[in-house]
Design a protein around this motif. Structure first.
Motif, PDB file in Angstrom:
ATOM      1  N   HIS A 289       0.821  -1.218   0.000  1.00  0.00           N
ATOM      2  CA  HIS A 289       0.000   0.000   0.000  1.00  0.00           C
ATOM      3  C   HIS A 289       0.851   1.262   0.000  1.00  0.00           C
ATOM      4  O   HIS A 289       0.634   2.187   0.786  1.00  0.00           O
ATOM      5  CB  HIS A 289      -0.972  -0.006   1.183  1.00  0.00           C
ATOM      6  CG  HIS A 289      -1.933  -1.146   1.165  1.00  0.00           C
ATOM      7  ND1 HIS A 289      -2.713  -1.447   0.073  1.00  0.00           N
ATOM      8  CD2 HIS A 289      -2.224  -2.084   2.104  1.00  0.00           C
ATOM      9  CE1 HIS A 289      -3.449  -2.515   0.340  1.00  0.00           C
ATOM     10  NE2 HIS A 289      -3.168  -2.926   1.558  1.00  0.00           N
ATOM     11  N   ALA A 290       1.837   1.276  -0.889  1.00  0.00           N
ATOM     12  CA  ALA A 290       2.719   2.421  -1.150  1.00  0.00           C
ATOM     13  C   ALA A 290       3.709   2.702  -0.031  1.00  0.00           C
ATOM     14  O   ALA A 290       4.498   3.639  -0.138  1.00  0.00           O
ATOM     15  CB  ALA A 290       1.908   3.680  -1.460  1.00  0.00           C
ATOM     16  N   ASN A 291       3.709   1.914   1.035  1.00  0.00           N
ATOM     17  CA  ASN A 291       4.654   2.086   2.133  1.00  0.00           C
ATOM     18  C   ASN A 291       5.589   0.890   2.227  1.00  0.00           C
ATOM     19  O   ASN A 291       5.160  -0.248   2.016  1.00  0.00           O
ATOM     20  CB  ASN A 291       3.920   2.226   3.474  1.00  0.00           C
ATOM     21  CG  ASN A 291       3.458   3.643   3.730  1.00  0.00           C
ATOM     22  OD1 ASN A 291       4.239   4.580   3.677  1.00  0.00           O
ATOM     23  ND2 ASN A 291       2.172   3.793   4.013  1.00  0.00           N
ATOM     24  N   PRO A 292       6.850   1.115   2.545  1.00  0.00           N
ATOM     25  CA  PRO A 292       7.741  -0.023   2.772  1.00  0.00           C
ATOM     26  C   PRO A 292       7.391  -0.736   4.071  1.00  0.00           C
ATOM     27  O   PRO A 292       7.124  -0.095   5.092  1.00  0.00           O
ATOM     28  CB  PRO A 292       9.127   0.617   2.847  1.00  0.00           C
ATOM     29  CG  PRO A 292       8.884   2.022   3.259  1.00  0.00           C
ATOM     30  CD  PRO A 292       7.557   2.400   2.673  1.00  0.00           C
ATOM     31  N   CYS A 293       7.358  -2.054   4.017  1.00  0.00           N
ATOM     32  CA  CYS A 293       7.205  -2.817   5.261  1.00  0.00           C
ATOM     33  C   CYS A 293       8.501  -3.539   5.600  1.00  0.00           C
ATOM     34  O   CYS A 293       8.599  -4.185   6.648  1.00  0.00           O
ATOM     35  CB  CYS A 293       6.042  -3.799   5.173  1.00  0.00           C
ATOM     36  SG  CYS A 293       6.027  -4.876   3.734  1.00  0.00           S
ATOM     37  N   GLY A 294       9.505  -3.410   4.739  1.00  0.00           N
ATOM     38  CA  GLY A 294      10.814  -3.958   5.024  1.00  0.00           C
ATOM     39  C   GLY A 294      11.804  -3.552   3.964  1.00  0.00           C
ATOM     40  O   GLY A 294      11.512  -3.648   2.771  1.00  0.00           O
ATOM     41  N   VAL A 295      12.967  -3.056   4.388  1.00  0.00           N
ATOM     42  CA  VAL A 295      14.037  -2.666   3.470  1.00  0.00           C
ATOM     43  C   VAL A 295      15.345  -3.134   4.087  1.00  0.00           C
ATOM     44  O   VAL A 295      15.557  -2.970   5.294  1.00  0.00           O
ATOM     45  CB  VAL A 295      14.090  -1.138   3.248  1.00  0.00           C
ATOM     46  CG1 VAL A 295      15.149  -0.778   2.210  1.00  0.00           C
ATOM     47  CG2 VAL A 295      12.733  -0.598   2.847  1.00  0.00           C
ATOM     48  N   ALA A 308      14.983  -8.044   4.771  1.00  0.00           N
ATOM     49  CA  ALA A 308      13.844  -7.145   4.553  1.00  0.00           C
ATOM     50  C   ALA A 308      12.555  -7.786   5.028  1.00  0.00           C
ATOM     51  O   ALA A 308      11.706  -7.135   5.650  1.00  0.00           O
ATOM     52  CB  ALA A 308      13.747  -6.779   3.071  1.00  0.00           C
ATOM     53  N   LEU A 309      12.394  -9.077   4.752  1.00  0.00           N
ATOM     54  CA  LEU A 309      11.190  -9.798   5.150  1.00  0.00           C
ATOM     55  C   LEU A 309      11.067  -9.890   6.668  1.00  0.00           C
ATOM     56  O   LEU A 309       9.951  -9.841   7.210  1.00  0.00           O
ATOM     57  CB  LEU A 309      11.210 -11.200   4.536  1.00  0.00           C
ATOM     58  CG  LEU A 309      10.007 -12.105   4.802  1.00  0.00           C
ATOM     59  CD1 LEU A 309       8.746 -11.506   4.183  1.00  0.00           C
ATOM     60  CD2 LEU A 309      10.262 -13.501   4.257  1.00  0.00           C
ATOM     61  N   GLN A 310      12.178  -9.983   7.347  1.00  0.00           N
ATOM     62  CA  GLN A 310      12.151 -10.145   8.802  1.00  0.00           C
ATOM     63  C   GLN A 310      11.505  -8.952   9.499  1.00  0.00           C
ATOM     64  O   GLN A 310      10.886  -9.101  10.552  1.00  0.00           O
ATOM     65  CB  GLN A 310      13.581 -10.335   9.330  1.00  0.00           C
ATOM     66  CG  GLN A 310      13.662 -10.660  10.817  1.00  0.00           C
ATOM     67  CD  GLN A 310      15.092 -10.807  11.303  1.00  0.00           C
ATOM     68  OE1 GLN A 310      15.961  -9.993  10.978  1.00  0.00           O
ATOM     69  NE2 GLN A 310      15.348 -11.841  12.092  1.00  0.00           N
ATOM     70  N   PHE A 435      12.836   2.677  12.359  1.00  0.00           N
ATOM     71  CA  PHE A 435      13.950   2.129  13.128  1.00  0.00           C
ATOM     72  C   PHE A 435      14.795   1.281  12.183  1.00  0.00           C
ATOM     73  O   PHE A 435      14.253   0.504  11.380  1.00  0.00           O
ATOM     74  CB  PHE A 435      13.455   1.232  14.275  1.00  0.00           C
ATOM     75  CG  PHE A 435      12.728   1.965  15.367  1.00  0.00           C
ATOM     76  CD1 PHE A 435      13.378   2.898  16.158  1.00  0.00           C
ATOM     77  CD2 PHE A 435      11.383   1.713  15.609  1.00  0.00           C
ATOM     78  CE1 PHE A 435      12.715   3.561  17.173  1.00  0.00           C
ATOM     79  CE2 PHE A 435      10.706   2.376  16.627  1.00  0.00           C
ATOM     80  CZ  PHE A 435      11.379   3.307  17.409  1.00  0.00           C
ATOM     81  N   ALA A 436      16.117   1.397  12.274  1.00  0.00           N
ATOM     82  CA  ALA A 436      17.002   0.609  11.413  1.00  0.00           C
ATOM     83  C   ALA A 436      18.299   0.303  12.131  1.00  0.00           C
ATOM     84  O   ALA A 436      18.780   1.093  12.963  1.00  0.00           O
ATOM     85  CB  ALA A 436      17.285   1.355  10.117  1.00  0.00           C
ATOM     86  N   LYS A 437      18.859  -0.849  11.794  1.00  0.00           N
ATOM     87  CA  LYS A 437      20.127  -1.268  12.395  1.00  0.00           C
ATOM     88  C   LYS A 437      20.868  -2.158  11.412  1.00  0.00           C
ATOM     89  O   LYS A 437      20.281  -3.069  10.823  1.00  0.00           O
ATOM     90  CB  LYS A 437      19.873  -2.031  13.699  1.00  0.00           C
ATOM     91  CG  LYS A 437      21.145  -2.449  14.434  1.00  0.00           C
ATOM     92  CD  LYS A 437      20.800  -3.165  15.734  1.00  0.00           C
ATOM     93  CE  LYS A 437      22.064  -3.569  16.476  1.00  0.00           C
ATOM     94  NZ  LYS A 437      21.734  -4.287  17.744  1.00  0.00           N
ATOM     95  N   ASP A 438      22.147  -1.864  11.227  1.00  0.00           N
ATOM     96  CA  ASP A 438      23.007  -2.678  10.365  1.00  0.00           C
ATOM     97  C   ASP A 438      22.424  -2.866   8.969  1.00  0.00           C
ATOM     98  O   ASP A 438      22.413  -3.971   8.408  1.00  0.00           O
ATOM     99  CB  ASP A 438      23.257  -4.054  11.005  1.00  0.00           C
ATOM    100  CG  ASP A 438      23.992  -3.956  12.329  1.00  0.00           C
ATOM    101  OD1 ASP A 438      24.771  -2.992  12.502  1.00  0.00           O
ATOM    102  OD2 ASP A 438      23.770  -4.827  13.186  1.00  0.00           O
ATOM    103  N   GLY A 439      21.918  -1.780   8.382  1.00  0.00           N
ATOM    104  CA  GLY A 439      21.393  -1.851   7.014  1.00  0.00           C
ATOM    105  C   GLY A 439      20.111  -2.628   6.873  1.00  0.00           C
ATOM    106  O   GLY A 439      19.829  -3.185   5.812  1.00  0.00           O
ATOM    107  N   GLN A 440      19.303  -2.643   7.933  1.00  0.00           N
ATOM    108  CA  GLN A 440      18.038  -3.378   7.924  1.00  0.00           C
ATOM    109  C   GLN A 440      17.004  -2.573   8.694  1.00  0.00           C
ATOM    110  O   GLN A 440      17.277  -2.090   9.796  1.00  0.00           O
ATOM    111  CB  GLN A 440      18.217  -4.735   8.597  1.00  0.00           C
ATOM    112  CG  GLN A 440      16.933  -5.548   8.747  1.00  0.00           C
ATOM    113  CD  GLN A 440      17.116  -6.785   9.624  1.00  0.00           C
ATOM    114  OE1 GLN A 440      18.029  -6.821  10.458  1.00  0.00           O
ATOM    115  NE2 GLN A 440      16.275  -7.786   9.437  1.00  0.00           N
ATOM    116  N   THR A 441      15.818  -2.408   8.096  1.00  0.00           N
ATOM    117  CA  THR A 441      14.759  -1.756   8.865  1.00  0.00           C
ATOM    118  C   THR A 441      14.316  -2.701   9.984  1.00  0.00           C
ATOM    119  O   THR A 441      14.177  -3.908   9.780  1.00  0.00           O
ATOM    120  CB  THR A 441      13.554  -1.410   7.977  1.00  0.00           C
ATOM    121  OG1 THR A 441      13.117  -2.572   7.270  1.00  0.00           O
ATOM    122  CG2 THR A 441      13.906  -0.306   6.988  1.00  0.00           C
TER     123      THR A 441
END
Length: 537
Positions: A289-295, A308-310, A435-441
């Motif tokens: 829905h136009a928003n990231p849920c994992g990057v 990203a899936l986590q 929130f992000a850590k070590d290149g992961q949202t």
């Protein structure tokens, strides 16, 4: 405004006795001209088009044979003549028109096939100002508009596909019907409108005019959809004349037709993942829905996808996945474990394509490259009675852009996490907390009416993700928290700190900045101001 003359209505069926052909793109020209000639249609043409038809052994008159005037002024003047436009505009059944044609030796022209000077292509190739000006067609649009106005008697074609429709009609009974001529006229006016839009937009940019008095937009139909955002809404997809790499240029390898929402979400996904240089490493964005849920970033696409899936495996179901590198079979095997609507990649391995082929409902799009996230350009949005136009947000931050406003200075790792989180936040609907850590949202809160609630949602997502993964603490523990706009109160920052964030990045600029800084110091959180806001509405 002139009153409509009392003309007799045109007959439904009209023959074609003479055709005027003048094209820049000569694809299919000879075949079309040969078919017309075989049907007894007299061919009239100009310049290179006439030469090509003649070289094919077909009888063709030069336009100068009709007008009595040679081409002049480097070809700028050849069809702008009463003999030509009289032949196009004359109402065949109007006595006064017939009289004027007889008195001045004007013969009717029943078919016009004109595709215009390649102005758009010249601009796309980076032509200089003078070259672009020389590729502005004058006679072509004039003939097209004249023929389209007189559609009661004249067929007007601006593409080879139009000519084929006319030929098909002629093969049936040697005539065309009024309904076809009206459709062709409507397309013709749309083509000249798009052409003029391209010229006016280019001219304004050449002059540095960011807000021209009038603004025109144009696009070519790519797809008519079953419906829009909802089943009761109609929808279509149009492509700009010279589009940036992205969803509009992507090639669909499999799956059913994209929906309106698919295209909107895929655009959001590819624009987000394009922020990360493929040469620096793999990046994956999952959009819902136009928003990231994992990057996430990773040493390879499979790892980046798993990370990203986590972040939010629940929301990822039925989402859109975009990658910044060639799609591998290892990554594809992971992606097909859950239902995914669309996967978009610059390229894909044959094995990955074969794996996806087993999932008939999954669409695979190949863009052939990555969009340039730093490219300039305009975005527009329709509102009731008008349009909003703004330049693309191509902002980029580096460590040097950060102003540390707290007592504690960030570590190099925290700086990297802050910049990553802020880059993602740029693509999250406001109000946004990441929130992000070590290149992961680790957690994303999007689209809330206040920033504190966005922080709460992001914290909940981070805690739930950790629980799903069997981890003892929230993914937000030790993370960086990004806010795409300033914290108007300290409550949002306090919420982030309580969730486990040790670093915060935000634009700053609130009248309560001192209060927010004090709260960060009290919590032992390091905080950077960017001076750049990245709202996304």
């Amino acid at each position: 405004m002139p009153a409509a003359p009392d003309f007799p209505p045109p007959a439904d069926r009209a023959p074609i006795k003479r055709a005027l052909i003048s094209v820049s793109d000569k694809t299919g020209l000879i075949e079309a001209a040969k078919t017309l000639a075989e049907m007894g249609v007299e061919l009239v043409s100009t310049g290179g088009t006439r030469a090509a038809i003649a070289d094919a052994g077909l009888a063709v008159k030069d336009i100068s044979e009709l007008t009595g005037f040679p081409e002049m002024m480097d070809g700028r003047v050849k069809t702008l003549h009463p003999i030509v436009h009289g032949g196009l505009l004359s109402v065949r059944d109007a006595p006064e028109h017939a009289k004027a044609m007889a008195e001045h030796g004007i013969g009717g022209i029943d078919l016009v096939y004109v595709n215009l000077y390649p102005f758009e292509a010249t601009v796309a190739k980076g032509g200089d100002f003078e070259t672009c000006v020389e590729n502005i067609d004058i006679g072509g649009p004039a003939m097209i508009r004249s023929a389209a106005k007189n559609h009661g008697y004249v067929c007007v074609c601006t593409e080879l596909a139009d000519v084929q429709e006319v030929l098909d009609a002629l093969k049936a009974d040697g005539t065309t019907d009024l309904a076809l001529r009206k459709r062709l006229a409507a397309r013709a006016y749309a083509r000249t409108a798009a052409y003029d839009a391209a010229i006016s937009t280019w001219f304004a940019k050449s002059l540095g005019d960011e807000a021209p008095r009038r603004r025109a937009f144009a696009g070519a139909l790519v797809q008519t959809m079953r419906y829009g955002e909802n089943p009761h809404q109609s929808a279509s997809f149009y492509r700009e004349e010279n589009p940036r790499i992205g969803v509009a240029t992507a090639r669909q390898l499999q799956g059913k037709a994209l929906s309106y929402n698919n295209i909107a979400d895929t655009d959001a996904a590819i624009e987000l993942v394009a922020e990360f240089d493929p040469k620096a490493g793999a990046a994956v964005a999952i959009i819902k829905h136009a928003n990231p849920c994992g990057v996430a970033l990773g040493g390879d696409l499979k790892t980046a996808y798993e990370r990203a899936l986590q972040c939010d495996p629940v929301s990822a179901f039925g989402g859109i996945v975009a990658v910044n590198q060639r799609l591998t079979a290892d990554a594809a095997r992971e992606m097909i474990k859950i239902f995914t609507e669309v996967v978009v990649a610059p390229e894909a391995d044959e094995e990955a394509i074969a794996l996806f082929a087993k999932k008939k409902d999954l669409r695979l799009l190949i863009t052939g490259g990555m969009p340039d996230a730093t490219a300039k350009g305009d975005l527009f949005k329709q509102v009731a009675g008008g349009f909003l136009v703004q330049s693309r947000d191509n902002s980029r931050l580096t460590p040097a852009d950060l102003k540390i406003v707290t007592k504690r200075q960030p570590t190099d790792t925290e700086v990297r996490d802050m910049l990553f989180a802020f880059t993602v936040a740029k693509h999250v609907k406001s109000n946004a907390i990441v929130f992000a850590k070590d290149g992961q949202t680790a957690g994303i809160g999007a689209g809330q009416m206040n920033r504190r609630d966005s922080a709460r949602i992001a914290a909940i997502r981070a805690a739930e993700a950790a629980e799903t993964a069997g981890l003892p603490v929230s993914l937000a523990q030790g993370s960086a928290c990004a806010s795409e706009a300033f914290f108007p109160f300290a409550d949002g920052l306090i919420q982030a700190a309580e969730a486990g964030a040790t670093a915060v990045i935000q634009p700053g600029g609130s009248i309560r900045d001192a209060e927010v800084i004090a709260a960060a110091d009290e919590a032992g959180v390091t905080m950077a101001f960017t001076g750049v806001r990245v709202f996304r509405h």
